[in-house]
Design a protein around this motif. Structure first.
Motif, PDB file in Angstrom:
ATOM      1  N   THR A 161       0.823  -1.211   0.000  1.00 32.18           N
ATOM      2  CA  THR A 161       0.000   0.000   0.000  1.00 32.18           C
ATOM      3  C   THR A 161       0.855   1.259   0.000  1.00 32.18           C
ATOM      4  O   THR A 161       0.530   2.246  -0.677  1.00 32.18           O
ATOM      5  CB  THR A 161      -0.933  -0.010   1.224  1.00 32.18           C
ATOM      6  N   VAL A 162       1.967   1.222   0.740  1.00 34.09           N
ATOM      7  CA  VAL A 162       2.869   2.379   0.772  1.00 34.09           C
ATOM      8  C   VAL A 162       3.434   2.641  -0.624  1.00 34.09           C
ATOM      9  O   VAL A 162       3.457   3.789  -1.102  1.00 34.09           O
ATOM     10  CB  VAL A 162       4.005   2.155   1.790  1.00 34.09           C
ATOM     11  N   ILE A 163       3.899   1.583  -1.296  1.00 33.89           N
ATOM     12  CA  ILE A 163       4.442   1.737  -2.660  1.00 33.89           C
ATOM     13  C   ILE A 163       3.360   2.252  -3.601  1.00 33.89           C
ATOM     14  O   ILE A 163       3.600   3.133  -4.435  1.00 33.89           O
ATOM     15  CB  ILE A 163       5.015   0.396  -3.159  1.00 33.89           C
ATOM     16  N   ASN A 164       2.152   1.708  -3.429  1.00 28.29           N
ATOM     17  CA  ASN A 164       1.034   2.147  -4.264  1.00 28.29           C
ATOM     18  C   ASN A 164       0.742   3.628  -4.045  1.00 28.29           C
ATOM     19  O   ASN A 164       0.458   4.378  -4.993  1.00 28.29           O
ATOM     20  CB  ASN A 164      -0.206   1.315  -3.926  1.00 28.29           C
ATOM     21  N   GLY A 165       0.824   4.039  -2.772  1.00 27.37           N
ATOM     22  CA  GLY A 165       0.566   5.448  -2.461  1.00 27.37           C
ATOM     23  C   GLY A 165       1.607   6.366  -3.061  1.00 27.37           C
ATOM     24  O   GLY A 165       1.280   7.435  -3.614  1.00 27.37           O
ATOM     25  N   ILE A 166       2.892   5.980  -2.955  1.00 29.72           N
ATOM     26  CA  ILE A 166       3.969   6.795  -3.541  1.00 29.72           C
ATOM     27  C   ILE A 166       3.804   6.881  -5.058  1.00 29.72           C
ATOM     28  O   ILE A 166       3.940   7.956  -5.656  1.00 29.72           O
ATOM     29  CB  ILE A 166       5.343   6.208  -3.176  1.00 29.72           C
ATOM     30  N   SER A 167       3.501   5.729  -5.669  1.00 28.84           N
ATOM     31  CA  SER A 167       3.306   5.706  -7.118  1.00 28.84           C
ATOM     32  C   SER A 167       2.143   6.602  -7.514  1.00 28.84           C
ATOM     33  O   SER A 167       2.223   7.351  -8.501  1.00 28.84           O
ATOM     34  CB  SER A 167       3.051   4.269  -7.586  1.00 28.84           C
ATOM     35  N   ILE A 181      -8.276  11.238  -4.710  1.00 28.93           N
ATOM     36  CA  ILE A 181      -9.036  10.488  -3.702  1.00 28.93           C
ATOM     37  C   ILE A 181      -9.425   9.117  -4.244  1.00 28.93           C
ATOM     38  O   ILE A 181      -9.356   8.109  -3.543  1.00 28.93           O
ATOM     39  CB  ILE A 181     -10.283  11.296  -3.276  1.00 28.93           C
ATOM     40  N   GLN A 182      -9.834   9.090  -5.500  1.00 22.45           N
ATOM     41  CA  GLN A 182     -10.218   7.811  -6.127  1.00 22.45           C
ATOM     42  C   GLN A 182      -9.047   6.826  -6.113  1.00 22.45           C
ATOM     43  O   GLN A 182      -9.206   5.652  -5.765  1.00 22.45           O
ATOM     44  CB  GLN A 182     -10.679   8.059  -7.556  1.00 22.45           C
ATOM     45  N   LEU A 183      -7.850   7.317  -6.460  1.00 21.13           N
ATOM     46  CA  LEU A 183      -6.696   6.427  -6.535  1.00 21.13           C
ATOM     47  C   LEU A 183      -6.275   5.948  -5.142  1.00 21.13           C
ATOM     48  O   LEU A 183      -6.015   4.763  -4.929  1.00 21.13           O
ATOM     49  CB  LEU A 183      -5.549   7.139  -7.231  1.00 21.13           C
ATOM     50  N   TYR A 184      -6.226   6.875  -4.168  1.00 21.17           N
ATOM     51  CA  TYR A 184      -5.849   6.471  -2.811  1.00 21.17           C
ATOM     52  C   TYR A 184      -6.904   5.549  -2.197  1.00 21.17           C
ATOM     53  O   TYR A 184      -6.579   4.636  -1.427  1.00 21.17           O
ATOM     54  CB  TYR A 184      -5.653   7.708  -1.929  1.00 21.17           C
ATOM     55  N   GLY A 185      -8.142   5.814  -2.546  1.00 18.12           N
ATOM     56  CA  GLY A 185      -9.216   4.934  -2.051  1.00 18.12           C
ATOM     57  C   GLY A 185      -9.051   3.514  -2.555  1.00 18.12           C
ATOM     58  O   GLY A 185      -9.248   2.542  -1.805  1.00 18.12           O
TER      59      GLY A 185
END
Length: 893
Positions: A161-167, A181-185
């Motif tokens: 999730t952390v890598i996904n958030g940075i990306s 918001i859509q992507l972080y959600g």
């Protein structure tokens, strides 16, 4: 409905992911590295789709940004129905619809089916169980790296999730808050979904996110293409060196991988060549004029591949032997497997191929049209022209013979494919398009016609088969009727043909099971026995008809139809005994239809193969509940790709019968169960009578022909074999089925003894031919033609009337053509062939001549004689175990 969508959308992706995993696993033999390989393969495969999706998404953002000021003013000034009407008018003026806003989520829609496919595959992957990787103890379970009291914390999903958030942060720079918001959600949704998933699955998705992060960074960097090339160059070179000088796998597989790596190394030169060719084509051809034709051409190519892979090929396989594919697991009709394969083919060639086609630009569509057109026609050439002879095909799509073909044929195959590709491209980019469309249409109709004909045949054959499957119209088991009769006071003769039984196993069978010696009391075992060929079509006629029907004698009678000679040979024994006051019952003679006995109403035809399978399964729940769809669902579509492929690639796709299936499990074939049950129920279908009558029973059983591992020490079929025994042949499936046949005959012989009909019964157990078994424990004597002795050495055991001595071994020279005389001797005076009047006495003084031909199929023989070359003959005399007694000879006829 869900199954329908799964087979069309998810199943093709799941199979692609499985192939990628297996490809990497075969190189590195490491499940964790294979997961990274799958991630790279899938990410690379979807990268063009993501780029196109990003292009559409950016167009949508640009449109929304351009329209946003006006839309904001309208919403600020107007309300209610008036706002709705003005917005609708404004959208219409700009050729826009609010539903187009979904285009900003296009990349998410692409991820969903890949996520489901990866989740299904990796969650059920047995190879991940109990496999550690770095700090992860077991890839088959959640990582559980930390514990706080009773609470366990899975670190890998959090890292994902952390890598996904940075990306996402890098990717959404400059985007509207709602898109962020859509992507972080979605990142949080994946965290929840995968938190308690197996670590292997989370590792895969973490790799995907890492790949996405790198991609997003590179997209924001200048000269990203050069950076990618420089980064890929060292690992590709290293992998190529590893494959050539370190890895010891199959050469063709190593060459394929090395070729892909070298293609990346020389990518700049390949791109320059491609651009040069493209510019030349542009100069010669106005590609804009082909726009009107490319969609039609691509669609027809896709439909041809879809119908061929999903209907024509699988229906042809099943129609060739409907009985083998019927009543498997929870599915009675074999048409189920045709439908599933068809839907999978719709997924491969319909849904995904057309989705890719319409997703890309016109320029790329030209390339896809050319690729699919060439693939379509070369696939048909491989399927229908290069039909190599790999022997017969079993129920689980295993071939009986080797897949190796000569270098000459392989080169010829490649040359023809190249010429065909050039011809197709020439037709495609010239004014011959109408002819090309016409040709595509004819091929499509022909494939549909073949498929529908097969479907009709399967339906009719299954309907007839259902009436003999041991069930009534309500699906309930029928009663077990008596099929065979034996007399306590008359004479009984039983001839049992065990197809491809291996005599070399016999001493070891009795050594492992000494109690069998009691049941086989009175038998004489003839190990020095030979067949007249290595296949049923050559060995069975002499076995049932005598020496006048051996291959060489059949060749001499070149003025008679071969089918008539074969049919007469099968009817010699039944007619001989029927005309000499015996009540004759025959079952399952090889390659013989019941109507061939229509002129002999006194001969009873009682075929039993497959008749007692349901009864047997009803007493063995573990076999009854096995889901054969787990084997056939993925195998049939892969078999179609096997047929599509060039000869040089078929052995790679076949993969020793696994068809590149990672979780492949070899079930007991239903054909094996059919034959096993027929022997198992002998006691229950045999009637004992007090009447002073004579009976003759002749039957063929192919249990010994269907190699399978059984559960030792009783050698019974089970779903999961946990004990194969400990003898020298414990790992030889042929030994298992031969042992099982002897144990089942032991059960029947014990029944005959209990009912006092054993002593007044003559019993002959014989095989039609042997097998090149390649066993280190048997007589691997190589014959002059290169075959092994076991291929022609046959089982022959005889128990005469009132023979009470223990099992004897007699080394006199025998052949399976001695059987008619052995069966009739001393109970029928001067026995003769009822069709020709020929004496049935053995004719082997000075030896016999046998054929070494490997053309085993009846339909591959000539009209009057066998398809045997003049140098495909051996002569043998006296002791067959002495190599000097074998001579290769030439026969003219």
């Amino acid at each position: 409905m869900l199954d329908f969508l799964y087979n069309i959308i998810i199943s093709p992706l799941e199979q692609v992911i499985e192939l990628a995993y297996l490809f990497v696993f075969r190189i590195f033999d490491n499940p964790a590295i294979s997961i990274f390989g799958v991630s790279i393969a899938v990410s690379t495969f979807t990268l063009p789709m993501y780029f196109m999706a990003e292009k559409h998404q950016q167009n949508e953002r640009d449109i929304q940004n351009r329209m946003r000021p006006v839309i904001s003013n309208i919403r600020a000034v107007f309300s209610g129905d008036k706002r709705f009407m003005i917005l609708s008018t404004y959208y219409r003026q700009n050729s826009y619809h609010p539903i187009y806003a979904l285009r900003t989520s296009l990349s998410l829609f692409i991820q969903i089916p890949f996520f489901i496919a990866a989740f299904r595959f990796l969650s059920r992957l047995d190879l991940l169980q109990s496999i550690p990787f770095l700090f992860i103890k077991d890839l088959g379970t959640p990582d559980r790296l930390f514990s706080i009291g009773s609470l366990t914390i899975n670190v890998l999903p959090i890292l994902m999730t952390v890598i996904n958030g940075i990306s996402g942060t890098i990717y959404t720079k400059g985007f509207r808050p709602i898109e962020k918001i859509q992507l972080y959600g979605m990142a949080l949704v994946f965290l929840v979904l995968l938190y308690n998933s197996p670590a292997g699955l989370v590792l895969y998705w973490t790799s995907n996110n890492l790949f996405s992060l790198v991609k997003n960074i590179l997209q924001k960097t200048k000269n990203s293409k050069k950076i990618i090339y420089i980064v890929l160059l060292p690992p590709c070179l290293a992998l190529t060196i590893f494959l050539f000088f370190v890895h010891r796998g199959a050469l063709i597989k190593r060459l394929l991988v090395a070729f892909c790596c070298l293609a990346i190394v020389f990518l700049p030169f390949i791109l320059r060549l491609f651009c040069y060719i493209k510019n030349k084509i542009k100069t010669a051809i106005d590609l804009q004029k082909t726009v009107l034709y490319q969609t039609r051409t691509f669609t027809l190519s896709v439909l041809i591949l879809l119908v061929c892979a999903g209907l024509t090929i699988p229906s042809t396989v099943i129609a060739s032997s409907v009985a083998e594919f019927s009543f498997l697991g929870g599915y009675d009709s074999p048409l189920h497997y045709v439908f599933i394969t068809f839907f999978q083919s719709v997924g491969f060639f319909g849904f995904w191929s057309l989705s890719l086609f319409f997703l890309f630009s016109t320029r790329i569509r030209h390339g896809l049209t050319a690729v699919f057109s060439v693939f379509c026609f070369t696939s048909l050439i491989n399927t229908f022209i290069f039909q190599a002879n790999y022997g017969f095909l079993t129920q689980n799509l295993h071939f009986s013979d080797s897949l190796q073909s000569s270098d000459v044929i392989n080169i010829l195959n490649i040359i023809i494919l190249i010429l065909a590709a050039c011809l197709i491209l020439a037709l495609l980019f010239t004014l011959k398009r109408r002819f090309f469309f016409f040709l595509q249409g004819i091929l499509l109709l022909a494939l549909l016609g073949i498929g529908m004909r097969n479907v009709i045949k399967i339906t009719l054959d299954f309907s007839a088969l259902s009436q003999n499957a041991g069930k009534n119209n309500t699906g309930e088991l029928t009663e077990l009727n008596k099929i065979y009769s034996l007399s306590k006071t008359g004479k009984n003769v039983i001839v049992i043909m065990l197809d491809r039984a291996i005599p070399g196993y016999v001493p070891y069978i009795f050594e492992e099971k000494p109690d069998l010696l009691k049941s086989f009391k009175g038998f004489t075992y003839y190990p020095n026995s030979v067949s007249f060929g290595g296949h049923t079509v050559f060995g069975a006629p002499g076995l049932f008809g005598g020496y006048y029907y051996t291959p060489l004698e059949i060749q001499k009678r070149s003025d008679e139809l071969l089918v008539n000679k074969y049919t007469d040979s099968m009817r010699v024994l039944p007619r001989l005994f029927s005309e000499n006051s015996f009540t004759v019952t025959i079952s399952d003679q090889p390659n013989i239809k019941n109507e061939l006995y229509s002129d002999y109403p006194d001969i009873n035809i009682k075929n039993v193969k497959g008749k007692y399978t349901y009864h047997f399964l009803s007493r063995h729940d573990d076999l009854k509940d096995f889901d054969y769809s787990e084997v056939l669902h993925p195998q049939l579509i892969r078999f179609s790709f096997f047929e599509f492929s060039p000869l040089i690639l078929r052995e790679f796709i076949y993969d020793d019968g696994k068809y590149l299936n990672v979780n492949f499990r070899q079930p007991v074939l239903m054909t094996t169960i059919d034959s096993y049950a027929s022997l198992d129920f002998l006691s229950e279908i045999t009637d004992i009578t007090e009447e002073n009558e004579n009976f003759c029973i002749i039957f063929d059983n192919i249990l010994t022909h269907e190699p399978a591992f059984f559960q030792a020490p009783d050698y019974v079929p089970v779903f999961n074999v946990t004990d194969k025994g400990s003898g020298p042949f414990s790992e030889e499936s042929h030994y298992h089925v031969n042992m099982a046949a002897f144990l089942l005959l032991d059960k029947w012989f014990s029944y005959l003894k209990q009912n006092e009909v054993y002593d007044n019964t003559r019993i002959i157990i014989v095989s039609d031919h042997g097998l090149n078994i390649h066993s280190s424990f048997l007589n691997n004597i190589q014959l002059p033609n290169g075959d092994e002795l076991e291929f022609y050495n046959v089982l022959l055991m005889v128990k005469d009337f009132n023979a009470g001595e223990n099992l004897q071994t007699d080394y006199q020279f025998m052949t399976n053509a001695d059987v008619p005389f052995l069966a009739a001797n001393e109970i029928i005076e001067n026995p003769k062939d009822p069709f020709t009047g020929k004496d049935l006495k053995p004719q082997k003084e000075g030896g016999v001549t046998i054929t070494t031909s490997h053309i085993w199929a009846n339909d591959k023989q000539g009209k009057f004689i066998y398809t045997i070359k003049k140098d495909e003959w051996l002569h043998v005399h006296d002791d067959i175990f002495k190599p000097e007694n074998w001579t290769k000879i030439t026969k003219q006829y």
